[in-house]
Scaffold this active site. Structure first.
Site, PDB file in Angstrom:
ATOM      1  N   GLY A 175       0.823  -1.200   0.000  1.00 24.97           N
ATOM      2  CA  GLY A 175       0.000   0.000   0.000  1.00 24.97           C
ATOM      3  C   GLY A 175       0.860   1.255   0.000  1.00 24.97           C
ATOM      4  N   GLU A 186       5.253  -6.608   1.279  1.00 21.85           N
ATOM      5  CA  GLU A 186       5.215  -7.071  -0.115  1.00 21.85           C
ATOM      6  C   GLU A 186       4.870  -5.929  -1.063  1.00 21.85           C
ATOM      7  OE1 GLU A 186       2.592 -10.303   0.906  1.00 21.85           O
ATOM      8  OE2 GLU A 186       0.852  -9.057   0.474  1.00 21.85           O
ATOM      9  N   PRO A 187       5.801  -5.008  -1.237  1.00 25.33           N
ATOM     10  CA  PRO A 187       5.547  -3.871  -2.130  1.00 25.33           C
ATOM     11  C   PRO A 187       5.720  -4.233  -3.600  1.00 25.33           C
ATOM     12  CG  PRO A 187       7.728  -3.712  -1.157  1.00 25.33           C
ATOM     13  CD  PRO A 187       7.115  -4.944  -0.587  1.00 25.33           C
ATOM     14  N   GLY A 188       4.877  -3.663  -4.419  1.00 22.78           N
ATOM     15  CA  GLY A 188       5.042  -3.766  -5.865  1.00 22.78           C
ATOM     16  C   GLY A 188       5.386  -2.385  -6.385  1.00 22.78           C
ATOM     17  N   ARG A 245      -3.676   2.921 -17.123  1.00 25.20           N
ATOM     18  CA  ARG A 245      -3.950   3.516 -15.810  1.00 25.20           C
ATOM     19  C   ARG A 245      -4.693   4.859 -15.860  1.00 25.20           C
ATOM     20  NH1 ARG A 245      -1.086   4.658 -12.105  1.00 25.20           N
ATOM     21  NH2 ARG A 245      -2.032   3.514 -10.406  1.00 25.20           N
ATOM     22  N   TYR A 253      -7.995   4.079 -13.834  1.00 24.54           N
ATOM     23  CA  TYR A 253      -7.998   4.560 -12.442  1.00 24.54           C
ATOM     24  C   TYR A 253      -7.987   6.075 -12.336  1.00 24.54           C
ATOM     25  CZ  TYR A 253      -6.080  -0.137 -11.362  1.00 24.54           C
ATOM     26  OH  TYR A 253      -5.857  -1.472 -11.236  1.00 24.54           O
ATOM     27  N   CYS A 302      -9.856   3.567 -30.787  1.00 23.10           N
ATOM     28  CA  CYS A 302     -11.103   4.125 -31.301  1.00 23.10           C
ATOM     29  C   CYS A 302     -12.195   4.205 -30.241  1.00 23.10           C
ATOM     30  CB  CYS A 302     -11.547   3.347 -32.513  1.00 23.10           C
ATOM     31  SG  CYS A 302     -10.357   3.571 -33.836  1.00 23.10           S
ATOM     32  N   GLU A 303     -11.929   4.919 -29.209  1.00 26.96           N
ATOM     33  CA  GLU A 303     -12.884   5.358 -28.199  1.00 26.96           C
ATOM     34  C   GLU A 303     -12.115   6.356 -27.354  1.00 26.96           C
ATOM     35  OE1 GLU A 303     -13.450   2.367 -24.834  1.00 26.96           O
ATOM     36  OE2 GLU A 303     -12.893   1.087 -26.510  1.00 26.96           O
ATOM     37  N   TYR A 319       2.166  -1.775 -12.931  1.00 31.65           N
ATOM     38  CA  TYR A 319       0.813  -1.905 -13.478  1.00 31.65           C
ATOM     39  C   TYR A 319       0.652  -1.189 -14.810  1.00 31.65           C
ATOM     40  CZ  TYR A 319       0.381  -3.255  -8.644  1.00 31.65           C
ATOM     41  OH  TYR A 319       0.594  -3.849  -7.441  1.00 31.65           O
TER      42      TYR A 319
HETATM   43  C1  LIG Z   1      -1.070  -6.059  -5.338  1.00 28.35           C
HETATM   44  C2  LIG Z   1      -0.630  -6.605  -4.063  1.00 28.35           C
HETATM   45  C3  LIG Z   1       0.497  -6.083  -3.425  1.00 28.35           C
HETATM   46  C4  LIG Z   1       1.299  -4.918  -3.961  1.00 28.35           C
HETATM   47  O1  LIG Z   1       0.643  -3.709  -3.886  1.00 28.35           O
HETATM   48  P1  LIG Z   1       1.418  -2.350  -4.282  1.00 28.35           P
HETATM   49  O2  LIG Z   1       0.457  -1.276  -4.028  1.00 28.35           O
HETATM   50  O3  LIG Z   1       1.795  -2.449  -5.716  1.00 28.35           O
HETATM   51  O4  LIG Z   1       2.625  -2.244  -3.439  1.00 28.35           O
HETATM   52  C5  LIG Z   1       0.887  -6.672  -2.253  1.00 28.35           C
HETATM   53  N1  LIG Z   1       0.212  -7.708  -1.714  1.00 28.35           N
HETATM   54  C6  LIG Z   1      -0.890  -8.246  -2.310  1.00 28.35           C
HETATM   55  C7  LIG Z   1      -1.570  -9.401  -1.691  1.00 28.35           C
HETATM   56  C8  LIG Z   1      -1.348  -7.709  -3.497  1.00 28.35           C
HETATM   57  O5  LIG Z   1      -2.443  -8.227  -4.072  1.00 28.35           O
END
Ligand SMILES: *Cc1c(COP(=O)(O)O)cnc(C)c1O
Length: 419
Positions: free
Chosen positions: A227, A268-270, A307, A311, A337-338, A365
């Site tokens: 998050g 668990e950051p993405g 995105r 979003y 085409c939209e 993403y």
């Molecule tokens: C998507 C997701 C994340 C990563 O979220 P970010 O906002 O990209 O850091 C971590 N844990 C779980 C279970 C997710 O589904």
């Protein structure tokens, strides 16, 4: 990326040179930025026993996975396919946490076979799993803490209406299932959504997790999900990771003392790890003056970069072909085409056809959500590592669009123009 001698460069390599070399549209990733974000995170939690799992759904290129594997990260996978990519990239199965939602028990069994760690977010699955595996396969339990964080409903997952996690009010039932089957709960997990992390709200959520965790006696780790917010606009407030590190470390170490054992703190950051390391480059096909605005139309669209439309995400746009000079106001649009808008009312240095526009925060993403809509090829991906550019995914070709299509033996001899 920085502006040097009137040129935008990524780790020393000019953006326009990369675009000329590989064509457009194109995704470019900067390994140095991924490394520094990872180190910033481990640094902020240096006084806790911390493990960072890269949430790979943000960007699954195998080279990115390998980089995080080398750095010592684990992996957060949400599908069996991500598990397989992770194993292929070299992650040890025990360093992969599989966190599915609404998947079949068969897919979970498949994951068990590979030896990865299993996160369960549903009572009925927990029950089925427990009856089958008992104490043989430890599990992690994903809870729903019922906190509303952030304002974007599409990306928050910890609120009351969310489909994710097992409600904290159902813990008595969870304990009943766990005890009856002699299960081992090795981890407790929450993830309250993407791009929402406010330190205060987070610490309140953490208390709920600690309280729940106290009642499970076999824990090895407590997983706080992700998050983490990154800045999309110049004046955006990003998560103060150092402040979070300081507060949560103190609280976590206290919790371990109360619990009676040292546990691992997991994140668990993405987005935090890869968002700012990515850039999307597209070339301007047309500049179109209408009665109300000036459009810059590029050789890409929401099929490659969804995105903004999906979003309402804001991505800064820079004309890298014209680093300096007077600015004008543009609507930057795609060729789909939209309605297909990347940004309205953007001040950008004067755009001519043929210029390359660069979109920031395109690591997370973006490619991962791209599609072949309008039968376009998905872009190539390039990684710049230690001042050198590497192709890490080829641009698609006609063959990629038809590969899985079956020209069936239909003949249609029975159909004619009179039908
Ligand atoms: C998507 C997701 C994340 C990563 O979220 P970010 O906002 O990209 O850091 C971590 N844990 C779980 C279970 C997710 O589904």
């Amino acid at each position: 990326m920085e502006l040097r001698n009137n040129q935008y460069v990524i780790d020393g390599v000019p953006v326009t040179a990369i675009a000329e070399k590989y064509g457009s549209p194109l995704y470019i990733y900067e390994s140095a930025r991924m490394i520094s974000q990872y180190q910033r995170m481990t640094g902020a939690f240096k006084d806790a026993r911390v493990r960072i799992h890269y949430a790979c759904k943000a960007l699954t290129n195998i080279n990115v996975l390998r980089l995080f594997c080398r750095l010592g990260a684990g992996l957060d996978a949400v599908s069996m396919q991500e598990v397989r990519l992770g194993l292929k990239a070299g992650f040890n199965p025990q360093d992969i946490l599989y966190t599915p939602n609404c998947v079949s028990i068969e897919e979970i069994e498949e994951a068990v076979e590979t030896g990865v760690r299993i996160n369960i977010d549903n009572i009925s699955i927990l029950e089925e799993f427990g009856i089958k595996h008992g104490k043989e396969v430890p599990v992690c339990i994903r809870i729903n803490p019922h906190i509303m964080a952030g304002s974007n409903h599409k990306i928050s997952t910890g609120h009351i209406d969310s489909k994710f996690g097992i409600s904290i009010y159902q813990m008595p039932h969870v304990h009943r299932i766990v005890e009856t089957n002699g299960m081992i709960v090795e981890g407790i997990h929450m993830h309250s959504g993407s791009d929402i992390l406010d330190v205060e709200v987070f610490l309140r959520g953490a208390e709920i997790l600690f309280e729940t965790a106290q009642s499970f006696r076999d824990l090895q780790y407590v997983d706080f999900g992700s998050g983490f917010k990154v800045a999309y606009r110049v004046d955006d407030v990003a998560t103060d990771i150092e402040a979070l590190g300081e507060h949560l470390t103190r609280r976590f170490n206290q919790f371990c003392q109360d619990y009676g054992r040292d546990l691992t703190l997991l994140f668990e950051p993405g987005k935090f790890l890869v968002s700012e390391a990515g850039y999307f480059v597209a070339r301007v096909n047309v500049v179109k003056q209408t009665t109300s605005t000036v459009f810059a139309g590029v050789d890409s669209g929401m099929n490659h970069f969804i995105r903004p439309m999906f979003y309402d995400a804001y991505h800064e746009i820079i004309n890298v072909s014209k680093p300096e000079g007077k600015t004008r106001i543009y609507a930057v649009v795609g060729y789909i085409c939209e309605t297909d808008t990347f940004g309205w009312n953007r001040k950008i240095t004067e755009i001519s056809a043929g210029d390359y526009l660069l979109f920031k925060n395109a690591g997370a993403y973006c490619f991962a959500m791209s599609s072949n809509y309008n039968s376009r090829y998905r872009p190539a991906e390039v990684m710049v590592h230690r001042g050198k550019d590497y192709l890490i995914r080829r641009r698609e070709e006609m063959e990629d669009l038809t590969r899985n299509q079956v020209e069936a033996d239909l003949g249609f001899a029975d159909v004619d123009t009179k039908d």
